[in-house]
Design a protein around this motif. Structure first.
Motif, PDB file in Angstrom:
ATOM      1  N   ALA A 173     -44.777  13.312 -18.049  1.00 24.91           N
ATOM      2  CA  ALA A 173     -43.582  14.152 -17.909  1.00 24.91           C
ATOM      3  C   ALA A 173     -43.003  14.070 -16.498  1.00 24.91           C
ATOM      4  O   ALA A 173     -41.791  14.168 -16.314  1.00 24.91           O
ATOM      5  N   LEU A 174     -43.858  13.872 -15.500  1.00 24.23           N
ATOM      6  CA  LEU A 174     -43.416  13.846 -14.103  1.00 24.23           C
ATOM      7  C   LEU A 174     -43.500  12.440 -13.514  1.00 24.23           C
ATOM      8  O   LEU A 174     -43.768  12.278 -12.320  1.00 24.23           O
ATOM      9  N   GLN A 175     -43.255  11.434 -14.335  1.00 30.14           N
ATOM     10  CA  GLN A 175     -43.425  10.062 -13.888  1.00 30.14           C
ATOM     11  C   GLN A 175     -42.540   9.738 -12.672  1.00 30.14           C
ATOM     12  O   GLN A 175     -43.009   9.208 -11.672  1.00 30.14           O
ATOM     13  N   ASP A 176     -41.266  10.070 -12.752  1.00 30.06           N
ATOM     14  CA  ASP A 176     -40.358   9.777 -11.637  1.00 30.06           C
ATOM     15  C   ASP A 176     -40.710  10.591 -10.399  1.00 30.06           C
ATOM     16  O   ASP A 176     -40.692  10.076  -9.272  1.00 30.06           O
ATOM     17  N   THR A 177     -41.047  11.862 -10.608  1.00 35.00           N
ATOM     18  CA  THR A 177     -41.401  12.714  -9.479  1.00 35.00           C
ATOM     19  C   THR A 177     -42.663  12.212  -8.780  1.00 35.00           C
ATOM     20  O   THR A 177     -42.732  12.158  -7.547  1.00 35.00           O
ATOM     21  N   LEU A 178     -43.670  11.824  -9.577  1.00 32.65           N
ATOM     22  CA  LEU A 178     -44.911  11.314  -8.985  1.00 32.65           C
ATOM     23  C   LEU A 178     -44.681   9.981  -8.289  1.00 32.65           C
ATOM     24  O   LEU A 178     -45.302   9.700  -7.251  1.00 32.65           O
ATOM     25  N   ALA A 179     -43.786   9.147  -8.847  1.00 35.34           N
ATOM     26  CA  ALA A 179     -43.475   7.871  -8.191  1.00 35.34           C
ATOM     27  C   ALA A 179     -42.871   8.113  -6.811  1.00 35.34           C
ATOM     28  O   ALA A 179     -43.238   7.449  -5.829  1.00 35.34           O
ATOM     29  N   ASN A 180     -41.956   9.079  -6.722  1.00 35.76           N
ATOM     30  CA  ASN A 180     -41.374   9.409  -5.420  1.00 35.76           C
ATOM     31  C   ASN A 180     -42.408  10.010  -4.476  1.00 35.76           C
ATOM     32  O   ASN A 180     -42.394   9.733  -3.269  1.00 35.76           O
ATOM     33  N   LEU A 181     -43.313  10.833  -5.023  1.00 35.06           N
ATOM     34  CA  LEU A 181     -44.341  11.454  -4.202  1.00 35.06           C
ATOM     35  C   LEU A 181     -45.251  10.404  -3.583  1.00 35.06           C
ATOM     36  O   LEU A 181     -45.490  10.393  -2.368  1.00 35.06           O
ATOM     37  N   PHE A 182     -45.768   9.492  -4.417  1.00 37.44           N
ATOM     38  CA  PHE A 182     -46.698   8.480  -3.891  1.00 37.44           C
ATOM     39  C   PHE A 182     -45.976   7.483  -2.995  1.00 37.44           C
ATOM     40  O   PHE A 182     -46.572   6.956  -2.049  1.00 37.44           O
ATOM     41  N   ALA A 183     -44.703   7.220  -3.265  1.00 37.29           N
ATOM     42  CA  ALA A 183     -43.933   6.357  -2.368  1.00 37.29           C
ATOM     43  C   ALA A 183     -43.772   7.029  -1.007  1.00 37.29           C
ATOM     44  O   ALA A 183     -43.854   6.369   0.045  1.00 37.29           O
ATOM     45  N   GLY A 184     -43.545   8.341  -1.001  1.00 40.73           N
ATOM     46  CA  GLY A 184     -43.453   9.064   0.261  1.00 40.73           C
ATOM     47  C   GLY A 184     -44.770   9.045   1.025  1.00 40.73           C
ATOM     48  O   GLY A 184     -44.790   8.860   2.249  1.00 40.73           O
ATOM     49  N   LEU A 185     -45.888   9.215   0.311  1.00 46.59           N
ATOM     50  CA  LEU A 185     -47.193   9.143   0.964  1.00 46.59           C
ATOM     51  C   LEU A 185     -47.448   7.744   1.521  1.00 46.59           C
ATOM     52  O   LEU A 185     -48.027   7.588   2.605  1.00 46.59           O
ATOM     53  N   TYR A 186     -47.004   6.717   0.781  1.00 46.08           N
ATOM     54  CA  TYR A 186     -47.155   5.338   1.276  1.00 46.08           C
ATOM     55  C   TYR A 186     -46.378   5.142   2.574  1.00 46.08           C
ATOM     56  O   TYR A 186     -46.890   4.552   3.541  1.00 46.08           O
ATOM     57  N   MET A 187     -45.160   5.643   2.634  1.00 48.70           N
ATOM     58  CA  MET A 187     -44.361   5.460   3.845  1.00 48.70           C
ATOM     59  C   MET A 187     -44.925   6.264   5.012  1.00 48.70           C
ATOM     60  O   MET A 187     -44.835   5.844   6.172  1.00 48.70           O
ATOM     61  N   ILE A 188     -45.515   7.412   4.720  1.00 48.47           N
ATOM     62  CA  ILE A 188     -46.144   8.195   5.783  1.00 48.47           C
ATOM     63  C   ILE A 188     -47.354   7.458   6.333  1.00 48.47           C
ATOM     64  O   ILE A 188     -47.592   7.431   7.548  1.00 48.47           O
ATOM     65  N   ALA A 189     -48.137   6.818   5.450  1.00 44.24           N
ATOM     66  CA  ALA A 189     -49.351   6.128   5.894  1.00 44.24           C
ATOM     67  C   ALA A 189     -49.033   4.773   6.528  1.00 44.24           C
ATOM     68  O   ALA A 189     -49.560   4.432   7.595  1.00 44.24           O
ATOM     69  N   ASP A 190     -48.158   3.996   5.901  1.00 47.87           N
ATOM     70  CA  ASP A 190     -47.863   2.644   6.380  1.00 47.87           C
ATOM     71  C   ASP A 190     -46.832   2.620   7.504  1.00 47.87           C
ATOM     72  O   ASP A 190     -46.790   1.674   8.299  1.00 47.87           O
ATOM     73  N   LYS A 191     -45.978   3.635   7.573  1.00 44.00           N
ATOM     74  CA  LYS A 191     -44.969   3.808   8.615  1.00 44.00           C
ATOM     75  C   LYS A 191     -44.012   2.617   8.758  1.00 44.00           C
ATOM     76  O   LYS A 191     -43.806   2.120   9.865  1.00 44.00           O
ATOM     77  N   PRO A 192     -43.413   2.130   7.660  1.00 43.35           N
ATOM     78  CA  PRO A 192     -42.373   1.106   7.829  1.00 43.35           C
ATOM     79  C   PRO A 192     -41.116   1.690   8.462  1.00 43.35           C
ATOM     80  O   PRO A 192     -40.363   0.982   9.117  1.00 43.35           O
ATOM     81  N   ILE A 193     -40.908   2.983   8.275  1.00 49.25           N
ATOM     82  CA  ILE A 193     -39.800   3.685   8.932  1.00 49.25           C
ATOM     83  C   ILE A 193     -40.308   5.051   9.366  1.00 49.25           C
ATOM     84  O   ILE A 193     -41.260   5.593   8.795  1.00 49.25           O
ATOM     85  N   GLU A 194     -39.651   5.607  10.395  1.00 50.72           N
ATOM     86  CA  GLU A 194     -39.965   6.945  10.879  1.00 50.72           C
ATOM     87  C   GLU A 194     -38.666   7.636  11.257  1.00 50.72           C
ATOM     88  O   GLU A 194     -37.644   6.964  11.479  1.00 50.72           O
ATOM     89  N   PRO A 195     -38.671   8.980  11.324  1.00 49.46           N
ATOM     90  CA  PRO A 195     -37.458   9.677  11.761  1.00 49.46           C
ATOM     91  C   PRO A 195     -36.983   9.166  13.118  1.00 49.46           C
ATOM     92  O   PRO A 195     -37.769   8.993  14.045  1.00 49.46           O
ATOM     93  N   GLY A 196     -35.682   8.924  13.214  1.00 48.00           N
ATOM     94  CA  GLY A 196     -35.102   8.376  14.428  1.00 48.00           C
ATOM     95  C   GLY A 196     -34.842   6.888  14.362  1.00 48.00           C
ATOM     96  O   GLY A 196     -34.066   6.351  15.159  1.00 48.00           O
ATOM     97  N   HIS A 197     -35.471   6.177  13.404  1.00 45.11           N
ATOM     98  CA  HIS A 197     -35.270   4.736  13.286  1.00 45.11           C
ATOM     99  C   HIS A 197     -33.898   4.422  12.686  1.00 45.11           C
ATOM    100  O   HIS A 197     -33.409   5.130  11.809  1.00 45.11           O
TER     101      HIS A 197
END
Length: 365
Positions: A173-197
């Motif tokens: 039921a939350l497939q899209d929401t979970l996809a966005n959640l884990f994508a956000g966690l990936y970007m936080i961990a991998d840091k391809p972008i950060e605020p200010g970039h």
């Protein structure tokens, strides 16, 4: 409640009803003193080390140890008293609950300390800190409840089966929401972008990253509009980050000069202008040396590229703007011509007469 037995005054000194409270008080007092001494010594050692994780561990242990000491003292209290089996069972359940509560609190406090440390140096983690802590806390409480139920003899197999089916239904039921959640966690961990970039997206949109949330990323575009893009779409696309590996950026300006130009003079004059731009323009890197390279022969000019260095993406437009102005003015002074596009057409001689007639060149009076 069990009633107190009738004892003579002399019998009270050996009565379990007197010994049990005394043992409880002594147990708690002794172990609280040991806890204070041990944690104090650990804090002293932690202050002398550069490693910060020991401070987090010590702070996380304080309250759970207090709960464990009091609950174990209650077990001693119960074992001394001549209580009915149902009271023994109640104290055992209370002890199991207290130990599980202490473990859950330890995990929660340790997680909070780790997240606070990461959030202090990362604006991205500050935005996701609450979500991560809530998730870890929920998992810890859920596992703690299962451990407690199993310890008191309640079968958790049906609960696990129900959780499995329920988790599958929620995930679908939350497939899209979970996809966005884990994508956000990936970007936080991998840091391809950060605020200010400053970044550019596959569709050509570009701007400064202002916030990376658990569902979407916010990008402020040059017209001062805000672009909100789902994390899953952003993580799955090709991103150009102008601030990595460093904020300095190359500014390449193409130029064309006439074929009869003195290329040595062109190179000398152009580099002199470029050096002046590097030294005087606010957005340029003053210590950088510009580079000029001739590329080849174009349709109407000899092509060359001039590469300058700007401090960041914002300064790139200022550097290019000032260089174009100055090089055009200097070329005029030096007599170096930037030609208009010219195309030469060759026709067979047999066709020339016909073209003259068509164009009016063959008209006779």
């Amino acid at each position: 409640m069990p009633s107190l037995p009738s004892l003579t005054d002399g019998a009270w000194t050996a009565s379990p009803w007197l010994m049990a409270p005394a043992a409880l008080i002594l147990w708690v007092a002794v172990f609280l003193a040991v806890k204070t001494i041990v944690l104090g010594a650990m804090r002293g050692v932690a202050r002398r080390t550069a490693w910060a994780w020991d401070d987090i561990l010590i702070d996380a242990l304080s309250v759970p140890l207090l709960i464990a000491i009091v609950s174990s003292g209650l077990v001693v209290f119960n074992r001394i008293l001549p209580l009915q089996p149902e009271w023994d069972r109640a104290f055992d359940i209370l002890f199991d609950f207290s130990i599980v509560l202490a473990l859950v609190m330890f995990v929660d406090r340790a997680t909070r300390g780790v997240l606070d440390r990461f959030a202090a140096g990362s604006a991205v983690m500050q935005g996701a800190r609450g979500l991560i802590q809530a998730g870890v806390r929920g998992v810890a409480i859920g596992i703690g409840i299962l451990i407690f139920l199993d310890s008191i003899g309640i079968s958790i197999t049906p609960i696990l089966a129900s959780l499995g089916v329920g988790s599958l239904a929620v995930a679908l039921a939350l497939q899209d929401t979970l996809a966005n959640l884990f994508a956000g966690l990936y970007m936080i961990a991998d840091k391809p972008i950060e605020p200010g970039h400053m970044i550019r997206l596959p569709g050509g949109e570009e701007g400064h990253v202002t916030k990376i949330g658990w569902r979407s990323t916010w990008i402020r575009q040059p017209p001062n509009s805000m672009l909100v893009i789902p994390n899953a779409k952003l993580a799955g696309g090709i991103i150009i980050n102008y601030d990595l590996p460093q904020r300095e950026i190359a500014v390449t300006v193409p130029i064309g000069v006439r074929y009869d130009s003195d290329l040595g003079s062109v190179e000398s004059v152009t580099l002199d202008v470029a050096r002046g731009v590097q030294r005087t323009v606010a957005g340029a890197v003053a210590e950088a040396e510009p580079v000029l390279r001739f590329l080849g022969f174009g349709d109407s000019s000899i092509q060359l590229n001039v590469t300058l260095r700007a401090r960041d993406f914002t300064g790139m437009a200022e550097v290019r703007h000032e260089f174009v102005k100055r090089v055009q003015s200097r070329f005029r002074q030096e007599g170096i011509i930037i030609p208009y596009p010219v195309r030469t057409l060759d026709f067979p001689p047999a066709h020339l007469e016909g073209l003259k007639d068509i164009l009016g060149g063959g008209r006779r009076d």
